[in-house]
Design an enzyme around this catalytic site. Structure first.
Site, mmCIF file in Angstrom:
data_model
loop_
_atom_site.group_PDB
_atom_site.id
_atom_site.type_symbol
_atom_site.label_atom_id
_atom_site.label_comp_id
_atom_site.label_asym_id
_atom_site.label_seq_id
_atom_site.Cartn_x
_atom_site.Cartn_y
_atom_site.Cartn_z
ATOM 1 C CG ASP A 239 -8.852 -3.082 -3.483
ATOM 2 O OD1 ASP A 239 -8.180 -2.485 -2.632
ATOM 3 O OD2 ASP A 239 -9.579 -4.058 -3.201
ATOM 4 C CE1 TYR B 261 -12.230 -7.378 2.844
ATOM 5 C CE2 TYR B 261 -10.549 -8.807 1.905
ATOM 6 C CZ TYR B 261 -10.909 -7.792 2.773
ATOM 7 O OH TYR B 261 -9.972 -7.209 3.567
ATOM 8 N NE ARG C 37 -10.254 7.199 -1.623
ATOM 9 C CZ ARG C 37 -11.559 7.295 -1.374
ATOM 10 N NH1 ARG C 37 -12.279 8.217 -1.980
ATOM 11 N NH2 ARG C 37 -12.151 6.454 -0.539
ATOM 12 N NE ARG D 243 -6.734 5.162 3.307
ATOM 13 C CZ ARG D 243 -7.471 4.359 4.063
ATOM 14 N NH1 ARG D 243 -8.603 4.786 4.552
ATOM 15 N NH2 ARG D 243 -7.053 3.135 4.347
ATOM 16 N NE ARG E 127 -3.809 -1.415 1.715
ATOM 17 C CZ ARG E 127 -4.210 -1.874 2.896
ATOM 18 N NH1 ARG E 127 -4.342 -1.093 3.925
ATOM 19 N NH2 ARG E 127 -4.488 -3.144 3.017
HETATM 20 O O1 CP3 Z 1 0.242 0.515 -3.190
HETATM 21 C C1 CP3 Z 1 -0.241 -0.616 -3.228
HETATM 22 O O2 CP3 Z 1 0.033 -1.517 -2.405
HETATM 23 C C2 CP3 Z 1 -1.117 -0.988 -4.400
HETATM 24 C C3 CP3 Z 1 -2.486 -0.800 -4.205
HETATM 25 C C4 CP3 Z 1 -3.275 -1.770 -3.370
HETATM 26 C C5 CP3 Z 1 -4.487 -1.360 -2.756
HETATM 27 N N1 CP3 Z 1 -5.095 -2.461 -2.261
HETATM 28 C C6 CP3 Z 1 -4.971 0.021 -2.734
HETATM 29 C C7 CP3 Z 1 -5.958 0.412 -1.721
HETATM 30 C C8 CP3 Z 1 -3.144 -3.141 -3.143
HETATM 31 C C9 CP3 Z 1 -2.009 -4.063 -3.524
HETATM 32 C C10 CP3 Z 1 -4.322 -3.564 -2.465
HETATM 33 C C11 CP3 Z 1 -4.575 -4.969 -2.141
HETATM 34 C C12 CP3 Z 1 -5.658 -5.292 -1.214
HETATM 35 N N2 CP3 Z 1 -6.905 -4.716 -1.131
HETATM 36 C C13 CP3 Z 1 -5.614 -6.353 -0.292
HETATM 37 C C14 CP3 Z 1 -4.469 -7.327 -0.140
HETATM 38 C C15 CP3 Z 1 -3.322 -6.727 0.544
HETATM 39 C C16 CP3 Z 1 -3.579 -6.347 1.967
HETATM 40 O O3 CP3 Z 1 -3.427 -5.166 2.259
HETATM 41 O O4 CP3 Z 1 -3.867 -7.235 2.757
HETATM 42 C C17 CP3 Z 1 -6.827 -6.368 0.408
HETATM 43 C C18 CP3 Z 1 -7.195 -7.310 1.528
HETATM 44 C C19 CP3 Z 1 -7.641 -5.339 -0.148
HETATM 45 C C20 CP3 Z 1 -9.022 -4.988 0.209
HETATM 46 C C21 CP3 Z 1 -9.071 -3.608 0.689
HETATM 47 N N3 CP3 Z 1 -9.122 -2.496 -0.134
HETATM 48 C C22 CP3 Z 1 -9.069 -3.148 2.033
HETATM 49 C C23 CP3 Z 1 -9.011 -4.047 3.247
HETATM 50 C C24 CP3 Z 1 -9.122 -1.740 1.986
HETATM 51 C C25 CP3 Z 1 -9.201 -0.790 3.130
HETATM 52 C C26 CP3 Z 1 -7.804 -0.504 3.517
HETATM 53 C C27 CP3 Z 1 -7.671 0.588 4.543
HETATM 54 O O5 CP3 Z 1 -6.497 0.869 4.842
HETATM 55 O O6 CP3 Z 1 -8.659 1.142 4.977
HETATM 56 C C28 CP3 Z 1 -9.116 -1.355 0.624
HETATM 57 C C29 CP3 Z 1 -9.101 0.004 0.101
HETATM 58 C C30 CP3 Z 1 -7.791 0.440 -0.450
HETATM 59 N N4 CP3 Z 1 -7.056 -0.295 -1.344
HETATM 60 C C31 CP3 Z 1 -7.123 1.687 -0.227
HETATM 61 C C32 CP3 Z 1 -5.987 1.672 -1.043
HETATM 62 C C33 CP3 Z 1 -5.006 2.792 -1.239
HETATM 63 C C34 CP3 Z 1 -7.621 2.817 0.651
HETATM 64 C C35 CP3 Z 1 -8.774 3.408 -0.090
HETATM 65 C C36 CP3 Z 1 -8.991 4.886 0.100
HETATM 66 O O7 CP3 Z 1 -8.314 5.698 -0.513
HETATM 67 O O8 CP3 Z 1 -9.947 5.212 0.835
#
Ligand code: CP3
Length: 327
Positions: A51, A128, A15, A6, A2
């Site tokens: 995502d 999910y 965003r 943010r 990630r």
């Molecule tokens: O920079 C990176 O790593 C690439 C982008 C990336 C995102 N999600 C962006 C994101 C990657 C590789 C993911 C994978 C992802 N998404 C996973 C597997 C990896 C992990 O972290 O375990 C999972 C389980 C998800 C599902 C998901 N999407 C979750 C649990 C969330 C909330 C995360 C949080 O911190 O609140 C998301 C949303 C998400 N995916 C965000 C980002 C940047 C935050 C969204 C926002 O801007 O509001």
């Protein structure tokens, strides 16, 4: 992990103007935020902004990513019949926006660093899709696999085939490496992990057309790496709960290892960040095959200056471990 997220004010500025899914679906925006951390924190690789949940979304499940709540499916899978209604056919065509984002990102990167593409594992995606959102105990997905094992396997196989097509398309579009995220491996016992997760990861690894692109498997929270070491992949991700040197010994150097600093160390004072970075390097030891990374995603309140400092530390301190190959 990630790294496009943010904690970066530059990400938040974009965003603020677009919802999350719009950013994923607009190659111009997705590529812009993918490249941001390369310029700001100077990592050695970019990971595509997207995502894991774009796959179920492309199968027809409505997805909202709500600030502070995370991803939510408003109609999670609760009936076996819903599995047959998933639109898995031609899914890669509906995910063409991701391939366009890969191509645009490659242009913007201009060969400065490689680009990593990714997918969720079938198990983590299914968790999910059935729960509808993140969960504490995962009672719904777990009662599903125990009460409807055949339907669960049907869903996991549909997802595994979709992931193969999706990752192959990402590699064709230009990704230099791909990573499979099994974030919720941690909630399965070793036997259930083998039955409901690892066998589908194995199927994916066997069916990828990598064209030489390394494949990284990150199964978070697993107690043993022995079975992962037999996968047809190149590297294994390690979260911070394990000592990375012990994992290296456990698998006898069968795979490269990626990890494994606790991401919350980035909230600590500089001396502690440096010390813990050195500790991870020392734990892995000398020689090739270590990709330094965090053990999971950067959290939103992490100070950017600490992330920059951490990366400087990795670059400076790793040289002596990797300069000479003492195997
Ligand atoms: O920079 C990176 O790593 C690439 C982008 C990336 C995102 N999600 C962006 C994101 C990657 C590789 C993911 C994978 C992802 N998404 C996973 C597997 C990896 C992990 O972290 O375990 C999972 C389980 C998800 C599902 C998901 N999407 C979750 C649990 C969330 C909330 C995360 C949080 O911190 O609140 C998301 C949303 C998400 N995916 C965000 C980002 C940047 C935050 C969204 C926002 O801007 O509001």
């Amino acid at each position: 992990m990630r790294q496009a997220g943010r904690y970066l004010p530059e990400y938040r500025a974009i965003r603020a103007k677009h919802d999350f899914l719009t950013m994923c679906k607009t190659p111009e925006l997705a590529s812009e935020v993918t490249v941001q951390p390369i310029d700001i924190i100077k990592t050695d690789a970019a990971i595509l902004f997207s995502d894991i949940l774009v796959i179920p979304e492309a199968m027809g499940m409505r997805l909202d990513v709500i600030e502070s709540k995370g991803p939510v499916f408003d109609e999670p899978i609760r009936e076996v019949s819903q599995i047959e209604n998933l639109q898995a056919e031609n899914i890669v065509e509906r995910l063409d926006y991701v391939m366009q984002a890969v191509k645009m990102t490659k242009e913007k990167l201009n060969n400065r660093v490689p680009l990593i593409g990714f997918s969720g594992s079938p198990w983590t995606l299914a968790a999910y899709m059935v729960e509808g959102k993140g969960s504490k105990n995962f009672e719904i997905i777990k009662s599903f696999i125990y009460n409807e094992p055949e339907a669960a396997h049907r869903l996991l196989q549909i997802l595994a085939d979709s992931v193969v097509g999706y990752l192959n398309a990402k590699i064709r579009a230009g990704c230099d490496a791909v990573q499979i995220f099994d974030t919720w491996a941690s909630i399965l016992s070793p036997t259930d992990f083998e039955e409901f997760s690892l066998r589908y990861i194995r199927y994916i690894c066997e069916n990828l057309e990598t064209n030489g692109a390394p494949v990284i498997v990150f199964a978070k929270g697993v107690s043993s790496y022995k079975n992962l070491a037999n996968l047809n992949c190149d590297a294994l991700g390690v979260d911070w709960v394990r000592n990375i040197g012990n994992v290296r010994a456990e698998i006898g150097g069968a795979k490269a290892l990626q990890g494994n600093l606790d991401p919350t160390i980035l909230y600590a004072p500089k001396e502690k960040i440096r010390q813990e970075t050195e500790r991870v390097l020392q734990s892995y030891g000398r020689g090739a095959g270590h990709i330094f990374n965090l053990g999971h995603g950067i959290t939103p309140k992490t100070p950017v200056a600490n992330v920059q400092y951490f990366i400087e530390c990795v670059k400076e301190l790793s040289a002596k471990y990797h300069a000479e190959e003492v195997e």
